[in-house]
Design an enzyme around this catalytic site. Structure first.
Site, PDB file in Angstrom:
ATOM      1  N   GLY A 185     -22.027   5.530   4.393  1.00  0.00           N
ATOM      2  CA  GLY A 185     -21.153   5.928   3.292  1.00  0.00           C
ATOM      3  C   GLY A 185     -21.797   5.667   1.951  1.00  0.00           C
ATOM      4  O   GLY A 185     -22.093   4.516   1.605  1.00  0.00           O
ATOM      5  N   LYS A 196       0.861  -1.188   0.000  1.00  0.00           N
ATOM      6  CA  LYS A 196       0.000   0.000   0.000  1.00  0.00           C
ATOM      7  C   LYS A 196       0.890   1.228   0.000  1.00  0.00           C
ATOM      8  O   LYS A 196       2.014   1.192   0.504  1.00  0.00           O
ATOM      9  CB  LYS A 196      -0.891   0.018   1.252  1.00  0.00           C
ATOM     10  CG  LYS A 196      -2.152   0.830   1.089  1.00  0.00           C
ATOM     11  CD  LYS A 196      -3.227   0.056   0.358  1.00  0.00           C
ATOM     12  CE  LYS A 196      -4.566   0.775   0.371  1.00  0.00           C
ATOM     13  NZ  LYS A 196      -5.636  -0.039  -0.218  1.00  0.00           N
ATOM     14  N   TYR A 201     -22.778   3.566  -3.254  1.00  0.00           N
ATOM     15  CA  TYR A 201     -23.823   3.848  -4.244  1.00  0.00           C
ATOM     16  C   TYR A 201     -24.178   2.597  -5.041  1.00  0.00           C
ATOM     17  O   TYR A 201     -25.355   2.234  -5.171  1.00  0.00           O
ATOM     18  CB  TYR A 201     -23.342   4.959  -5.178  1.00  0.00           C
ATOM     19  CG  TYR A 201     -24.148   5.129  -6.437  1.00  0.00           C
ATOM     20  CD1 TYR A 201     -25.433   5.662  -6.398  1.00  0.00           C
ATOM     21  CD2 TYR A 201     -23.612   4.775  -7.675  1.00  0.00           C
ATOM     22  CE1 TYR A 201     -26.178   5.823  -7.568  1.00  0.00           C
ATOM     23  CE2 TYR A 201     -24.344   4.926  -8.847  1.00  0.00           C
ATOM     24  CZ  TYR A 201     -25.625   5.453  -8.792  1.00  0.00           C
ATOM     25  OH  TYR A 201     -26.356   5.605  -9.941  1.00  0.00           O
ATOM     26  N   GLY A 243     -20.448   6.771  -1.086  1.00  0.00           N
ATOM     27  CA  GLY A 243     -19.492   7.036  -2.149  1.00  0.00           C
ATOM     28  C   GLY A 243     -19.696   6.068  -3.288  1.00  0.00           C
ATOM     29  O   GLY A 243     -20.762   5.449  -3.422  1.00  0.00           O
ATOM     30  N   ASN A 244     -18.672   5.894  -4.122  1.00  0.00           N
ATOM     31  CA  ASN A 244     -18.834   5.063  -5.316  1.00  0.00           C
ATOM     32  C   ASN A 244     -19.277   3.643  -4.989  1.00  0.00           C
ATOM     33  O   ASN A 244     -20.212   3.113  -5.584  1.00  0.00           O
ATOM     34  CB  ASN A 244     -17.519   5.026  -6.106  1.00  0.00           C
ATOM     35  CG  ASN A 244     -17.214   6.364  -6.754  1.00  0.00           C
ATOM     36  OD1 ASN A 244     -18.114   7.151  -6.992  1.00  0.00           O
ATOM     37  ND2 ASN A 244     -15.948   6.612  -7.022  1.00  0.00           N
ATOM     38  N   VAL A 245     -18.605   3.007  -4.006  1.00  0.00           N
ATOM     39  CA  VAL A 245     -18.958   1.627  -3.660  1.00  0.00           C
ATOM     40  C   VAL A 245     -20.318   1.580  -2.972  1.00  0.00           C
ATOM     41  O   VAL A 245     -21.171   0.751  -3.298  1.00  0.00           O
ATOM     42  CB  VAL A 245     -17.874   0.981  -2.781  1.00  0.00           C
ATOM     43  CG1 VAL A 245     -18.303  -0.410  -2.339  1.00  0.00           C
ATOM     44  CG2 VAL A 245     -16.542   0.907  -3.527  1.00  0.00           C
TER      45      VAL A 245
END
Length: 349
Positions: free
Chosen positions: A168, A71, A174, A170-172
């Site tokens: 949350g 990472k 959603y 966000g993209n995921v």
């Protein structure tokens, strides 16, 4: 945590400051995204890189990928417009590792940022126009983990009529909300960004609540899909659910919080098992897979989660320990393989 290599990076001209952590390369090159975040201290950034890279080792192992764990983090304001020079500097440091580490997007970064990284190195995945946005595949894997958890808890993986609280959007979050909505679930959602909440509410009919209220909602399942550490001493007493399964990394602030979920009778789908769809999507780019094959691989998360639950039951341990055990078994098996080199007698001197 047994890391093989940790590199602290600085480029004065661009203002880039970063950390690259390589945890383990037994299964293959270390793969893990680049996180761009305003850390309070350098020490906090290093600890985040260490924890996240170790998590990638276990995630890649459990997902059955030929990848190790790594990472990187970039320290600074991820809203900066000076992206090209920062990410090109990052790309140079990634390249200096000679392929031991392959990066991709993560929190605070995008496929466009990875294109800047790609100007300086080939050791990057998740590029625009390649495997692209991993969010739909990540969300599908989490959806399958939720189904597996439902099957273990209630004897059926149908989510029809189940109430699911998503932290949350966000993209995921959603994409997960859309899949859950199609499966007939009732949704409660929260996010610090009002526009994200509005989009999910408009498309799924979800009920929205304040961010500090989501964890205490009466629901069947709690799905943390924001930043990590959300399962902690403050939130566990508030939980009024039977299952915790979501997309966030490092959901347990400390390992003992996994024990506390177990003691409270809450079934926990270990985060790095549930959210492995993202790294599967990135691996598909390296391996030349189609999006359809990536989704099929993400489907396997259902059976992996059930396998984790079986190990937990057989060994009498919490599920987060069972996931680690499954990963460690694969790493140990590969490490113990006898290497054969049929080509060496014929190798030109």
């Amino acid at each position: 945590m047994g890391h093989e290599q940790v590199v602290v990076c600085h480029d004065k001209a661009s203002g880039y400051r970063g950390i690259i952590a390589i945890h383990d390369t037994t299964l293959g090159p270390a793969l893990g995204g680049t996180r761009f975040w305003s850390y309070a201290t350098d020490a906090e950034a290093i600890v985040d890189a260490l924890r996240l890279s170790r998590g990638m080792t276990y995630k890649n192992a459990v997902a059955g990928l030929n990848l190790g764990g790594g990472k990187s983090v970039i320290i600074g304001d991820n809203r900066t417009p000076n992206r090209e020079m920062i990410f090109r500097a990052h790309g140079r440091f990634v390249d200096s590792l000679g392929g031991r580490y392959v990066t991709a997007e993560d929190v605070g970064t995008s496929t466009g940022d990875m294109d800047f990284v790609h100007m300086e190195t080939d050791y990057v995945a998740g590029l625009a126009g390649a495997s692209g946005d991993p969010s739909p595949v990540t969300a599908h894997g989490v959806f399958r983990a939720i189904q597996a958890s439902a099957f273990r808890r209630w004897g059926s993986d149908s989510l029809e009529g189940k109430t699911i609280a998503i932290q949350g959007c966000g993209n995921v979050g959603y994409h997960l909300a859309k899949e859950l909505h199609r499966a007939g679930a009732k949704l409660i959602v929260a996010d610090i960004d009002a526009e994200r909440v509005k989009r999910v509410v408009n498309e799924t009919g979800a009920r929205s609540v304040a961010t500090d209220e989501i964890v205490g909602q009466q629901a069947d399942i709690y799905a943390p899909c924001a930043l990590g550490g959300g399962i902690n001493d403050r939130t566990i007493p508030q939980l009024r659910v039977e299952i915790v399964a979501g997309a966030a990394n490092n959901q347990l602030l400390e390992d003992r919080h996994g024990d506390e979920l177990e003691a409270k009778g809450i079934l926990y789908a270990p985060d790095y098992v549930a959210n492995a769809g993202g790294v599967i999507n990135v691996y598909s780019e390296l391996a030349g897979w189609s999006r359809e094959r990536s989704l099929r691989k993400a489907d396997e998360i259902y059976h992996t989660v059930l396998n984790v639950f079986d190990i937990a039951k057989q060994d009498g341990i919490p599920t987060y320990q069972a996931a680690d055990r499954l990963a460690e078994r694969r790493i140990a098996a590969v490490r113990s393989m006898v290497k054969t080199w049929p080509q060496w007698p014929n190798k030109a001197s």
